[in-house]
Design a protein around this motif. Sequence first.
Motif, short mmCIF file in Angstrom:
data_model
loop_
_atom_site.label_atom_id
_atom_site.label_comp_id
_atom_site.label_asym_id
_atom_site.label_seq_id
_atom_site.Cartn_x
_atom_site.Cartn_y
_atom_site.Cartn_z
N GLU A 42 0.85 -1.18 0.00
CA GLU A 42 0.00 0.00 0.00
C GLU A 42 0.89 1.24 0.00
OE1 GLU A 42 -3.61 1.91 -0.29
OE2 GLU A 42 -3.24 -0.24 -0.35
N LEU A 43 1.30 1.66 -1.19
CA LEU A 43 2.24 2.76 -1.31
C LEU A 43 1.64 4.09 -0.87
CD1 LEU A 43 3.81 1.96 -4.81
CD2 LEU A 43 4.64 1.28 -2.54
N LYS A 44 0.34 4.24 -1.03
CA LYS A 44 -0.30 5.53 -0.72
C LYS A 44 -0.22 5.87 0.77
CE LYS A 44 -4.24 4.59 -2.77
NZ LYS A 44 -5.61 4.81 -3.31
N LYS A 45 0.01 4.87 1.60
CA LYS A 45 0.12 5.12 3.03
C LYS A 45 1.53 5.47 3.45
CE LYS A 45 -3.76 2.13 4.33
NZ LYS A 45 -4.19 0.96 5.14
N LEU A 46 2.47 5.38 2.52
CA LEU A 46 3.87 5.66 2.82
C LEU A 46 4.21 7.08 2.39
CD1 LEU A 46 5.44 2.34 1.51
CD2 LEU A 46 4.71 2.88 3.84
N GLY A 47 5.07 7.73 3.12
CA GLY A 47 5.46 9.09 2.78
C GLY A 47 6.70 9.13 1.92
N GLU A 48 7.03 10.33 1.46
CA GLU A 48 8.27 10.52 0.71
C GLU A 48 9.45 10.09 1.56
OE1 GLU A 48 8.61 14.52 -0.60
OE2 GLU A 48 6.87 14.42 -1.91
N GLY A 49 10.43 9.50 0.89
CA GLY A 49 11.60 9.01 1.61
C GLY A 49 11.44 7.62 2.16
N SER A 50 10.35 6.94 1.79
CA SER A 50 10.11 5.57 2.26
C SER A 50 10.62 4.55 1.25
CB SER A 50 8.62 5.33 2.50
OG SER A 50 8.11 6.18 3.49
N VAL A 51 10.86 3.35 1.74
CA VAL A 51 11.25 2.21 0.90
C VAL A 51 10.34 1.05 1.24
CG1 VAL A 51 13.07 0.57 0.31
CG2 VAL A 51 13.66 2.94 0.77
N ALA A 52 9.84 0.36 0.21
CA ALA A 52 8.93 -0.77 0.43
C ALA A 52 9.29 -1.92 -0.49
CB ALA A 52 7.49 -0.34 0.18
N ARG A 53 9.15 -3.12 0.01
CA ARG A 53 9.24 -4.32 -0.83
C ARG A 53 7.83 -4.68 -1.28
NH1 ARG A 53 13.92 -7.19 -0.89
NH2 ARG A 53 15.52 -6.58 0.59
N ALA A 54 7.71 -5.14 -2.52
CA ALA A 54 6.39 -5.48 -3.04
C ALA A 54 6.54 -6.46 -4.20
CB ALA A 54 5.66 -4.23 -3.51
N PHE A 55 5.47 -7.18 -4.47
CA PHE A 55 5.39 -8.01 -5.66
C PHE A 55 4.57 -7.29 -6.72
CE2 PHE A 55 5.72 -11.61 -2.49
CZ PHE A 55 7.01 -11.98 -2.87
N LEU A 56 5.00 -7.38 -7.96
CA LEU A 56 4.18 -6.97 -9.09
C LEU A 56 3.36 -8.18 -9.51
CD1 LEU A 56 3.47 -4.93 -11.40
CD2 LEU A 56 5.33 -6.01 -12.71
N THR A 57 2.04 -8.02 -9.56
CA THR A 57 1.17 -9.14 -9.91
C THR A 57 0.46 -8.87 -11.23
OG1 THR A 57 -0.64 -8.19 -8.60
CG2 THR A 57 0.79 -9.77 -7.50
N ASN A 58 0.08 -9.95 -11.90
CA ASN A 58 -0.64 -9.82 -13.17
C ASN A 58 -2.15 -9.83 -12.91
OD1 ASN A 58 -1.39 -12.54 -12.81
ND2 ASN A 58 0.28 -13.27 -14.10
N ARG A 59 -2.93 -9.85 -13.99
CA ARG A 59 -4.39 -9.78 -13.85
C ARG A 59 -4.97 -10.96 -13.09
NH1 ARG A 59 -6.72 -6.14 -17.77
NH2 ARG A 59 -5.13 -5.28 -19.15
#
Length: 200
Positions: A42-59
């Motif tokens: 949930e990138l929208k909950k993170l502020g500038e200067g943040s780092v997050a791990r995430a998976f890119l998922t398909n349809r």
Amino acid sequence: EVELEYAAIRNGCALVDACERGSLVVRGKDRVDFVNRLVTQELKKLGEGSVARAFLTNRKGRIDADLVIALLPDALVIETLAHDVAAVREALEKMVFSEDVAIETRTATHARLSVAGPRAAAALKALGLAAPAGAAAWRVAFGSGHAEVFRLDEFGAEGYAIFVARDDAPALWLSLTTFGARPAGWFATNTARLEAGTPY
């Protein structure tokens, strides 16, 4: 010597040529909302200067790529395996409709180095690359342009990923070794990575 390289990760400052990693940059006013819809963080909950791990998922919800995403003031920097960069860009571009986003790959133009160990932060500070207060991702002037630095503890020790233009990478490497960072190769770093449970 693998033992000395490993010891640098645990007790000093190890320097790694992370040539297996590549990056993309997503710009535009819709960049956070756009990428947020396509990844598992949930990138929208993170502020500038943040780092997050995430998976890119398909349809179908299947994982296409394992990402590290840094939120800078004017862009998202997305890091993944170098051989996945083109596929990630293609997957993102297929999902662009009317959003204000621009996607750029940097595999050919940027190099990725890492420093890890108890003295890693001191090495960055000595080179003028230290973090602003509270930031996990930042950009600072270096060489002919700038460096982008992420806090990334991928080897079970305090660590930082550094992206610079390829032409500036030799000067950065030399400066870090002059500081006292010890170059560390695949066997030492992979041992530390597996011990830390880092998935790549």
